[in-house]
Design a protein around this motif. Structure first.
Motif, PDB file in Angstrom:
ATOM      1  N   GLY A 277       5.008  37.373 -58.318  1.00  0.00           N
ATOM      2  CA  GLY A 277       6.072  37.456 -57.333  1.00  0.00           C
ATOM      3  C   GLY A 277       6.669  38.848 -57.277  1.00  0.00           C
ATOM      4  N   GLY A 278       7.530  39.048 -56.289  1.00  0.00           N
ATOM      5  CA  GLY A 278       8.176  40.347 -56.171  1.00  0.00           C
ATOM      6  C   GLY A 278       8.810  40.525 -54.816  1.00  0.00           C
ATOM      7  N   LEU A 279       9.152  41.767 -54.526  1.00  0.00           N
ATOM      8  CA  LEU A 279       9.776  42.140 -53.262  1.00  0.00           C
ATOM      9  C   LEU A 279       8.733  42.837 -52.390  1.00  0.00           C
ATOM     10  CD1 LEU A 279      12.265  42.615 -51.434  1.00  0.00           C
ATOM     11  CD2 LEU A 279      12.671  44.720 -52.766  1.00  0.00           C
ATOM     12  N   VAL A 280       8.634  42.403 -51.151  1.00  0.00           N
ATOM     13  CA  VAL A 280       7.645  42.978 -50.237  1.00  0.00           C
ATOM     14  C   VAL A 280       8.244  43.053 -48.838  1.00  0.00           C
ATOM     15  CG1 VAL A 280       6.609  40.724 -49.724  1.00  0.00           C
ATOM     16  CG2 VAL A 280       5.231  42.804 -49.504  1.00  0.00           C
ATOM     17  N   LEU A 281       7.805  44.007 -48.060  1.00  0.00           N
ATOM     18  CA  LEU A 281       8.251  44.116 -46.678  1.00  0.00           C
ATOM     19  C   LEU A 281       7.544  43.086 -45.814  1.00  0.00           C
ATOM     20  CD1 LEU A 281       8.291  47.991 -46.172  1.00  0.00           C
ATOM     21  CD2 LEU A 281      10.266  46.481 -46.435  1.00  0.00           C
ATOM     22  N   ALA A 282       8.216  42.684 -44.760  1.00  0.00           N
ATOM     23  CA  ALA A 282       7.605  41.760 -43.808  1.00  0.00           C
ATOM     24  C   ALA A 282       6.272  42.333 -43.318  1.00  0.00           C
ATOM     25  CB  ALA A 282       8.543  41.521 -42.631  1.00  0.00           C
ATOM     26  N   GLY A 283       5.281  41.439 -43.249  1.00  0.00           N
ATOM     27  CA  GLY A 283       3.939  41.862 -42.881  1.00  0.00           C
ATOM     28  C   GLY A 283       3.056  42.194 -44.058  1.00  0.00           C
ATOM     29  N   GLY A 284       3.657  42.297 -45.224  1.00  0.00           N
ATOM     30  CA  GLY A 284       2.918  42.642 -46.423  1.00  0.00           C
ATOM     31  C   GLY A 284       2.249  41.438 -47.059  1.00  0.00           C
ATOM     32  N   SER A 285       1.654  41.682 -48.223  1.00  0.00           N
ATOM     33  CA  SER A 285       0.892  40.651 -48.934  1.00  0.00           C
ATOM     34  C   SER A 285       1.288  40.603 -50.404  1.00  0.00           C
ATOM     35  CB  SER A 285      -0.609  40.938 -48.841  1.00  0.00           C
ATOM     36  OG  SER A 285      -1.065  40.916 -47.517  1.00  0.00           O
ATOM     37  N   LEU A 286       1.123  39.428 -50.977  1.00  0.00           N
ATOM     38  CA  LEU A 286       1.278  39.221 -52.412  1.00  0.00           C
ATOM     39  C   LEU A 286       0.245  38.198 -52.848  1.00  0.00           C
ATOM     40  CD1 LEU A 286       5.142  38.883 -53.024  1.00  0.00           C
ATOM     41  CD2 LEU A 286       3.676  40.731 -53.848  1.00  0.00           C
TER      42      LEU A 286
ATOM     43  N   THR B  24      10.658  33.794 -48.069  1.00  0.00           N
ATOM     44  CA  THR B  24      11.446  34.086 -49.257  1.00  0.00           C
ATOM     45  C   THR B  24      11.853  32.802 -49.963  1.00  0.00           C
ATOM     46  OG1 THR B  24      12.310  36.164 -48.378  1.00  0.00           O
ATOM     47  CG2 THR B  24      13.611  35.082 -50.102  1.00  0.00           C
ATOM     48  N   ALA B  25      11.523  32.702 -51.246  1.00  0.00           N
ATOM     49  CA  ALA B  25      11.799  31.496 -52.022  1.00  0.00           C
ATOM     50  C   ALA B  25      11.330  31.709 -53.456  1.00  0.00           C
ATOM     51  CB  ALA B  25      11.068  30.293 -51.429  1.00  0.00           C
ATOM     52  N   VAL B  26      11.683  30.766 -54.285  1.00  0.00           N
ATOM     53  CA  VAL B  26      11.048  30.686 -55.605  1.00  0.00           C
ATOM     54  C   VAL B  26       9.799  29.820 -55.446  1.00  0.00           C
ATOM     55  CG1 VAL B  26      11.274  29.961 -57.996  1.00  0.00           C
ATOM     56  CG2 VAL B  26      13.253  30.915 -56.802  1.00  0.00           C
ATOM     57  N   TYR B  27       8.684  30.348 -55.900  1.00  0.00           N
ATOM     58  CA  TYR B  27       7.409  29.649 -55.780  1.00  0.00           C
ATOM     59  C   TYR B  27       7.032  29.031 -57.126  1.00  0.00           C
ATOM     60  CZ  TYR B  27       6.625  31.412 -51.098  1.00  0.00           C
ATOM     61  OH  TYR B  27       6.727  31.663 -49.747  1.00  0.00           O
ATOM     62  N   TYR B  28       6.686  27.758 -57.080  1.00  0.00           N
ATOM     63  CA  TYR B  28       6.358  27.008 -58.278  1.00  0.00           C
ATOM     64  C   TYR B  28       4.920  26.508 -58.228  1.00  0.00           C
ATOM     65  CZ  TYR B  28      11.436  26.662 -58.900  1.00  0.00           C
ATOM     66  OH  TYR B  28      12.769  26.941 -59.060  1.00  0.00           O
ATOM     67  N   CYS B  29       4.295  26.526 -59.366  1.00  0.00           N
ATOM     68  CA  CYS B  29       2.965  25.954 -59.519  1.00  0.00           C
ATOM     69  C   CYS B  29       3.110  24.546 -60.084  1.00  0.00           C
ATOM     70  CB  CYS B  29       2.158  26.837 -60.471  1.00  0.00           C
ATOM     71  SG  CYS B  29       0.486  26.249 -60.816  1.00  0.00           S
ATOM     72  N   LYS B  30       2.316  23.643 -59.574  1.00  0.00           N
ATOM     73  CA  LYS B  30       2.358  22.256 -60.026  1.00  0.00           C
ATOM     74  C   LYS B  30       0.945  21.779 -60.330  1.00  0.00           C
ATOM     75  CE  LYS B  30       3.254  17.652 -58.131  1.00  0.00           C
ATOM     76  NZ  LYS B  30       3.734  16.929 -56.925  1.00  0.00           N
ATOM     77  N   GLY B  31       0.819  21.070 -61.421  1.00  0.00           N
ATOM     78  CA  GLY B  31      -0.445  20.446 -61.769  1.00  0.00           C
ATOM     79  C   GLY B  31      -0.260  18.948 -61.921  1.00  0.00           C
ATOM     80  N   CYS B  32      -1.220  18.185 -61.442  1.00  0.00           N
ATOM     81  CA  CYS B  32      -1.127  16.734 -61.503  1.00  0.00           C
ATOM     82  C   CYS B  32      -2.301  16.155 -62.291  1.00  0.00           C
ATOM     83  CB  CYS B  32      -1.132  16.134 -60.102  1.00  0.00           C
ATOM     84  SG  CYS B  32       0.284  16.548 -59.113  1.00  0.00           S
ATOM     85  N   SER B  33      -1.966  15.355 -63.276  1.00  0.00           N
ATOM     86  CA  SER B  33      -2.974  14.538 -63.937  1.00  0.00           C
ATOM     87  C   SER B  33      -2.844  13.126 -63.390  1.00  0.00           C
ATOM     88  CB  SER B  33      -2.761  14.564 -65.457  1.00  0.00           C
ATOM     89  OG  SER B  33      -1.568  13.879 -65.800  1.00  0.00           O
ATOM     90  N   MET B  34      -3.579  12.206 -63.957  1.00  0.00           N
ATOM     91  CA  MET B  34      -3.516  10.830 -63.460  1.00  0.00           C
ATOM     92  C   MET B  34      -2.153  10.213 -63.700  1.00  0.00           C
ATOM     93  SD  MET B  34      -6.163   7.731 -64.251  1.00  0.00           S
ATOM     94  CE  MET B  34      -7.510   8.746 -63.698  1.00  0.00           C
TER      95      MET B  34
ATOM     96  N   GLN C 204       9.860  34.455 -58.210  1.00  0.00           N
ATOM     97  CA  GLN C 204      10.608  34.780 -56.994  1.00  0.00           C
ATOM     98  C   GLN C 204       9.776  35.635 -56.054  1.00  0.00           C
ATOM     99  OE1 GLN C 204      13.972  33.952 -56.036  1.00  0.00           O
ATOM    100  NE2 GLN C 204      13.284  34.850 -54.099  1.00  0.00           N
ATOM    101  N   VAL C 205       9.753  35.230 -54.795  1.00  0.00           N
ATOM    102  CA  VAL C 205       9.150  36.034 -53.732  1.00  0.00           C
ATOM    103  C   VAL C 205      10.246  36.352 -52.719  1.00  0.00           C
ATOM    104  CG1 VAL C 205       7.526  36.034 -51.815  1.00  0.00           C
ATOM    105  CG2 VAL C 205       6.841  35.076 -54.021  1.00  0.00           C
TER     106      VAL C 205
END
Length: 115
Positions: free
Chosen positions: A9-18, A90-100, A110-111
């Motif tokens: 995550g980080g700070l980026v200008l609109a149109g940019g990539s992460l 713009t948000a906090v990005y979370y990774c989720k994993g699912c088992s059975m 944070q992005v």
């Protein structure tokens, strides 16, 4: 138990990539699917993209054509390539994993997209 650690995550200008990364450790063989979620202040957490064990993917309408989810099984890592970023991403990005039987969440990254 499964541990998920996000990065990129980080700070980026609109149109940019992460590119976000989610490294999994622990009982990873139990994981069936992985996904990226995000939560902006005052909003509910929402699905951004998901990937199944068969490689199938799904995306929120708001990110289709701009974001790509992928996984590297050899590295036990899931990625989210985000292009053409907008301030509304713009948000906090979370990774989720699912088992059975349960879900696992990372701590979030944070992005911030500046106009």
């Amino acid at each position: 138990q499964v541990q998920l650690v996000e990065s990129g995550g980080g700070l980026v200008l609109a149109g940019g990539s992460l590119r976000l990364s989610c490294a999994a450790s622990g009982s990873i063989k139990s994981i069936i699917s992985m996904g990226w979620y995000r939560q902006a202040p005052g909003n509910q957490r929402e699905l951004v993209a998901g990937i199944g064990s068969d490689g199938s993917t799904k995306y929120a309408d708001s990110v289709k054509g701009r974001f790509t989810i992928s996984r590297d099984n050899a590295k036990n890592t899931v990625y989210l390539q985000m292009n053409s970023l907008k301030p509304e991403d713009t948000a906090v990005y979370y990774c989720k994993g699912c088992s059975m039987f349960r879900e696992y969440w990372g701590q979030g990254t944070q992005v911030t997209v500046s106009s």
